[in-house]
Design a protein around this motif. Structure first.
Motif, PDB file in Angstrom:
ATOM      1  N   ALA A  89     -28.541   4.921  26.021  1.00 52.17           N
ATOM      2  CA  ALA A  89     -29.822   5.026  25.314  1.00 52.17           C
ATOM      3  C   ALA A  89     -30.035   6.440  24.779  1.00 52.17           C
ATOM      4  O   ALA A  89     -30.502   6.627  23.648  1.00 52.17           O
ATOM      5  CB  ALA A  89     -30.964   4.626  26.238  1.00 52.17           C
ATOM      6  N   MET A  90     -29.672   7.434  25.565  1.00 48.62           N
ATOM      7  CA  MET A  90     -29.829   8.815  25.122  1.00 48.62           C
ATOM      8  C   MET A  90     -28.884   9.134  23.975  1.00 48.62           C
ATOM      9  O   MET A  90     -29.261   9.815  23.007  1.00 48.62           O
ATOM     10  CB  MET A  90     -29.595   9.765  26.299  1.00 48.62           C
ATOM     11  N   LYS A  91     -27.661   8.642  24.062  1.00 49.65           N
ATOM     12  CA  LYS A  91     -26.711   8.842  22.963  1.00 49.65           C
ATOM     13  C   LYS A  91     -27.280   8.307  21.652  1.00 49.65           C
ATOM     14  O   LYS A  91     -27.234   8.980  20.615  1.00 49.65           O
ATOM     15  CB  LYS A  91     -25.395   8.127  23.271  1.00 49.65           C
ATOM     16  N   ALA A  92     -27.796   7.094  21.710  1.00 52.07           N
ATOM     17  CA  ALA A  92     -28.331   6.477  20.498  1.00 52.07           C
ATOM     18  C   ALA A  92     -29.503   7.283  19.945  1.00 52.07           C
ATOM     19  O   ALA A  92     -29.613   7.500  18.725  1.00 52.07           O
ATOM     20  CB  ALA A  92     -28.763   5.043  20.801  1.00 52.07           C
ATOM     21  N   TRP A  93     -30.376   7.739  20.828  1.00 49.61           N
ATOM     22  CA  TRP A  93     -31.539   8.518  20.371  1.00 49.61           C
ATOM     23  C   TRP A  93     -31.111   9.857  19.787  1.00 49.61           C
ATOM     24  O   TRP A  93     -31.610  10.278  18.744  1.00 49.61           O
ATOM     25  CB  TRP A  93     -32.509   8.733  21.530  1.00 49.61           C
ATOM     26  N   LEU A  94     -30.167  10.548  20.453  1.00 47.67           N
ATOM     27  CA  LEU A  94     -29.701  11.845  19.969  1.00 47.67           C
ATOM     28  C   LEU A  94     -29.044  11.724  18.598  1.00 47.67           C
ATOM     29  O   LEU A  94     -29.261  12.555  17.707  1.00 47.67           O
ATOM     30  CB  LEU A  94     -28.715  12.462  20.964  1.00 47.67           C
ATOM     31  N   ARG A  95     -28.219  10.682  18.401  1.00 49.09           N
ATOM     32  CA  ARG A  95     -27.575  10.468  17.102  1.00 49.09           C
ATOM     33  C   ARG A  95     -28.619  10.324  16.003  1.00 49.09           C
ATOM     34  O   ARG A  95     -28.471  10.872  14.907  1.00 49.09           O
ATOM     35  CB  ARG A  95     -26.697   9.215  17.145  1.00 49.09           C
ATOM     36  N   GLU A  96     -29.661   9.595  16.305  1.00 44.91           N
ATOM     37  CA  GLU A  96     -30.725   9.373  15.321  1.00 44.91           C
ATOM     38  C   GLU A  96     -31.501  10.665  15.067  1.00 44.91           C
ATOM     39  O   GLU A  96     -31.841  10.985  13.925  1.00 44.91           O
ATOM     40  CB  GLU A  96     -31.679   8.293  15.854  1.00 44.91           C
ATOM     41  N   TRP A  97     -31.773  11.418  16.113  1.00 48.21           N
ATOM     42  CA  TRP A  97     -32.643  12.594  15.996  1.00 48.21           C
ATOM     43  C   TRP A  97     -31.972  13.742  15.248  1.00 48.21           C
ATOM     44  O   TRP A  97     -32.629  14.444  14.475  1.00 48.21           O
ATOM     45  CB  TRP A  97     -33.071  13.062  17.386  1.00 48.21           C
ATOM     46  N   VAL A  98     -30.670  13.944  15.448  1.00 48.16           N
ATOM     47  CA  VAL A  98     -30.025  15.134  14.874  1.00 48.16           C
ATOM     48  C   VAL A  98     -29.981  15.104  13.351  1.00 48.16           C
ATOM     49  O   VAL A  98     -29.989  16.140  12.699  1.00 48.16           O
ATOM     50  CB  VAL A  98     -28.602  15.359  15.424  1.00 48.16           C
ATOM     51  N   ASP A  99     -29.930  13.901  12.770  1.00 53.20           N
ATOM     52  CA  ASP A  99     -29.913  13.784  11.308  1.00 53.20           C
ATOM     53  C   ASP A  99     -28.794  14.625  10.690  1.00 53.20           C
ATOM     54  O   ASP A  99     -28.986  15.299   9.670  1.00 53.20           O
ATOM     55  CB  ASP A  99     -31.277  14.189  10.728  1.00 53.20           C
ATOM     56  N   ASP A 100     -27.634  14.594  11.341  1.00 55.35           N
ATOM     57  CA  ASP A 100     -26.464  15.334  10.875  1.00 55.35           C
ATOM     58  C   ASP A 100     -25.247  14.500  11.246  1.00 55.35           C
ATOM     59  O   ASP A 100     -24.890  14.402  12.427  1.00 55.35           O
ATOM     60  CB  ASP A 100     -26.407  16.711  11.539  1.00 55.35           C
ATOM     61  N   PRO A 101     -24.587  13.872  10.270  1.00 54.77           N
ATOM     62  CA  PRO A 101     -23.487  12.952  10.567  1.00 54.77           C
ATOM     63  C   PRO A 101     -22.378  13.567  11.421  1.00 54.77           C
ATOM     64  O   PRO A 101     -21.853  12.918  12.324  1.00 54.77           O
ATOM     65  CB  PRO A 101     -22.968  12.564   9.171  1.00 54.77           C
ATOM     66  N   ALA A 102     -22.039  14.820  11.158  1.00 50.12           N
ATOM     67  CA  ALA A 102     -20.950  15.449  11.919  1.00 50.12           C
ATOM     68  C   ALA A 102     -21.335  15.624  13.384  1.00 50.12           C
ATOM     69  O   ALA A 102     -20.549  15.330  14.291  1.00 50.12           O
ATOM     70  CB  ALA A 102     -20.586  16.798  11.296  1.00 50.12           C
ATOM     71  N   VAL A 103     -22.557  16.107  13.623  1.00 53.21           N
ATOM     72  CA  VAL A 103     -23.013  16.289  15.002  1.00 53.21           C
ATOM     73  C   VAL A 103     -23.193  14.932  15.675  1.00 53.21           C
ATOM     74  O   VAL A 103     -22.858  14.755  16.854  1.00 53.21           O
ATOM     75  CB  VAL A 103     -24.317  17.103  15.053  1.00 53.21           C
ATOM     76  N   ALA A 104     -23.702  13.947  14.917  1.00 48.64           N
ATOM     77  CA  ALA A 104     -23.886  12.601  15.471  1.00 48.64           C
ATOM     78  C   ALA A 104     -22.556  12.010  15.904  1.00 48.64           C
ATOM     79  O   ALA A 104     -22.451  11.398  16.977  1.00 48.64           O
ATOM     80  CB  ALA A 104     -24.563  11.701  14.440  1.00 48.64           C
ATOM     81  N   ASP A 105     -21.513  12.195  15.099  1.00 49.94           N
ATOM     82  CA  ASP A 105     -20.194  11.687  15.475  1.00 49.94           C
ATOM     83  C   ASP A 105     -19.665  12.397  16.720  1.00 49.94           C
ATOM     84  O   ASP A 105     -19.019  11.781  17.571  1.00 49.94           O
ATOM     85  CB  ASP A 105     -19.215  11.883  14.317  1.00 49.94           C
ATOM     86  N   GLU A 106     -19.950  13.697  16.814  1.00 50.32           N
ATOM     87  CA  GLU A 106     -19.510  14.439  17.995  1.00 50.32           C
ATOM     88  C   GLU A 106     -20.211  13.925  19.248  1.00 50.32           C
ATOM     89  O   GLU A 106     -19.592  13.772  20.306  1.00 50.32           O
ATOM     90  CB  GLU A 106     -19.778  15.933  17.801  1.00 50.32           C
ATOM     91  N   ILE A 107     -21.509  13.658  19.123  1.00 45.31           N
ATOM     92  CA  ILE A 107     -22.260  13.101  20.254  1.00 45.31           C
ATOM     93  C   ILE A 107     -21.676  11.755  20.656  1.00 45.31           C
ATOM     94  O   ILE A 107     -21.518  11.451  21.845  1.00 45.31           O
ATOM     95  CB  ILE A 107     -23.749  12.951  19.895  1.00 45.31           C
ATOM     96  N   ASP A 108     -21.335  10.937  19.660  1.00 46.62           N
ATOM     97  CA  ASP A 108     -20.799   9.603  19.939  1.00 46.62           C
ATOM     98  C   ASP A 108     -19.483   9.685  20.703  1.00 46.62           C
ATOM     99  O   ASP A 108     -19.157   8.797  21.502  1.00 46.62           O
ATOM    100  CB  ASP A 108     -20.597   8.851  18.623  1.00 46.62           C
ATOM    101  N   GLY A 109     -18.730  10.771  20.482  1.00 43.45           N
ATOM    102  CA  GLY A 109     -17.442  10.912  21.147  1.00 43.45           C
ATOM    103  C   GLY A 109     -17.519  11.528  22.531  1.00 43.45           C
ATOM    104  O   GLY A 109     -16.510  11.590  23.243  1.00 43.45           O
ATOM    105  N   VAL A 110     -18.703  11.963  22.941  1.00 44.20           N
ATOM    106  CA  VAL A 110     -18.862  12.585  24.256  1.00 44.20           C
ATOM    107  C   VAL A 110     -18.764  11.523  25.352  1.00 44.20           C
ATOM    108  O   VAL A 110     -19.364  10.448  25.253  1.00 44.20           O
ATOM    109  CB  VAL A 110     -20.215  13.308  24.354  1.00 44.20           C
ATOM    110  N   ASP A 111     -18.001  11.829  26.387  1.00 39.94           N
ATOM    111  CA  ASP A 111     -17.872  10.933  27.539  1.00 39.94           C
ATOM    112  C   ASP A 111     -18.325  11.699  28.783  1.00 39.94           C
ATOM    113  O   ASP A 111     -17.504  12.265  29.511  1.00 39.94           O
ATOM    114  CB  ASP A 111     -16.428  10.463  27.688  1.00 39.94           C
ATOM    115  N   PRO A 112     -19.638  11.754  29.053  1.00 35.90           N
ATOM    116  CA  PRO A 112     -20.138  12.562  30.165  1.00 35.90           C
ATOM    117  C   PRO A 112     -19.736  12.002  31.523  1.00 35.90           C
ATOM    118  O   PRO A 112     -19.819  10.800  31.761  1.00 35.90           O
ATOM    119  CB  PRO A 112     -21.659  12.514  29.970  1.00 35.90           C
TER     120      PRO A 112
END
Length: 361
Positions: A89-112
């Motif tokens: 849920a946090m990943k999805a929210w962060l991707r939406e909030w950053v409004d930056d495709p490159a940063v959003a893709d980086e967030i999507d690739g994070v495996d905490p």
């Protein structure tokens, strides 16, 4: 006061002023060495460093000063429950909030993940091999056997407590001293026993309670910005104070320039306790990211999972100098911070202490 001086002398420290460990950049070897050289006690925050980088930082301090210094670690926390849903849920929210495709893709690739205990033990092996004179820790209370091993390696061991009960637990585990961290302190709270977060205790109330409950030296932390605060804490029984925010804006601090500007220019924003950046309660200057996570009312994943998820945002903020998306850890006294060389800061604090004591005599 005499007892305080005697304990500090055993450490080789002339003044009751410790520079708090500020992991993630601010606590450079240069800052640590400057504070220790000036008669205080500098601390390296090594929680985010690899074992090799930890060794290099310790050796860099030693190359800069012969004075004693300390190293601070975070005790690993055991995972409880399944955090996968909150992470998604946090990943999805962060991707939406950053409004930056490159940063959003980086967030999507994070495996905490929770770090393996072996990683912490490897870092501790380095610290013990390097014969660090003073070792402090935050977030937990290791067993007596573990603390005994650290002390056998020659380290003075100092734990962090946010309640009198935690201070007692640290003494019983064998700590040589305890940091009493008040509610006002910047950065992460060192709590490790279950507690009601409405029961947060300020420094001026916490220090005398801890002093009355333990027989080991007590170091006060939280909201202390000048000689008045130092003298007040020592009057309450502390042997020294630990100050972070003051040293955050010194010349030797490795804090990002935008971070330092925020401390100096955002005087009226105030601070808040938040879990938004790391997943653990920490005090920082209010900014856009902190406020946005608060409004979203999401289930924030625990530390260090949230810390890993927000790294892409903070890295991008460092590149662009965007303080609205940085973790601006600072105590409630941050409007009193003044930029200057760290050694000058120590000397000014000592002079202020002497003036205050002369007025009280």
């Amino acid at each position: 006061m005499a007892g305080a001086n005697e304990w500090l002398q055993t450490l080789g420290v002339r003044h009751p002023i410790f520079a708090a460990p500020m992991a993630g950049g601010p606590s450079t070897p240069e800052l640590v060495a400057a504070v220790s050289d000036a008669g205080g006690l500098g601390f390296l925050g090594v929680v985010y460093l690899s074992p090799d980088d930890t060794r290099a930082a310790i050796r860099r301090v030693r190359a800069l000063t012969d004075a004693p210094f300390g190293v601070n670690v975070f005790i690993p926390e055991e995972p409880t429950g399944d955090a996968s849903r909150s992470v998604m849920a946090m990943k999805a929210w962060l991707r939406e909030w950053v409004d930056d495709p490159a940063v959003a893709d980086e967030i999507d690739g994070v495996d905490p993940r929770f770090p393996a205990l072996a990683e912490f033990e490897a870092q501790m092996d380095v610290i013990l091999e390097e014969r660090v004179p003073i070792l402090s820790f935050t977030f937990g209370c290791p067993g007596a056997d573990t603390i005994g091993r650290w002390k056998a390696a020659g380290a003075c061991v100092i734990g962090t407590a946010t309640t009198p009960e935690e201070a007692v637990a640290l003494e019983q585990a064998g700590c040589d001293a305890v940091i009493a961290q008040g509610y006002e302190a910047g950065g992460h709270r060192g709590s490790f026993l279950p507690m009601d977060e409405t029961r947060l205790i300020g420094t001026m109330a916490l220090v005398p309670q801890v002093v009355d409950r333990v027989s080991i030296p007590v170091i006060a932390a939280g909201g202390i910005m000048d000689g008045r605060g130092i003298v007040a804490c020592m009057a309450l029984g502390a042997v020294a104070v630990q100050m972070g925010t003051n040293f955050l804006v010194t010349h030797e601090s490795g804090a990002h320039p935008a971070y330092k500007r925020a401390v100096m220019e955002w005087r009226d924003r105030g601070t808040a306790l938040t879990r938004s950046f790391s997943g653990r309660h920490a005090r920082g200057i209010r900014n856009a990211f902190m406020e946005a996570v608060g409004r979203a009312e999401l289930d924030v994943p625990p530390y260090p999972l949230q810390n890993t998820l927000t790294q892409p945002i903070r890295r991008r903020a460092a590149v662009t100098g965007d303080a609205e998306r940085m973790s601006l850890w600072a105590g409630q006294g941050y409007p009193m911070a003044k930029p200057m060389p760290a050694a000058d800061m120590v000397r000014e604090l000592v002079a202020q202490m002497e003036r205050v004591k002369s007025l009280l005599c």
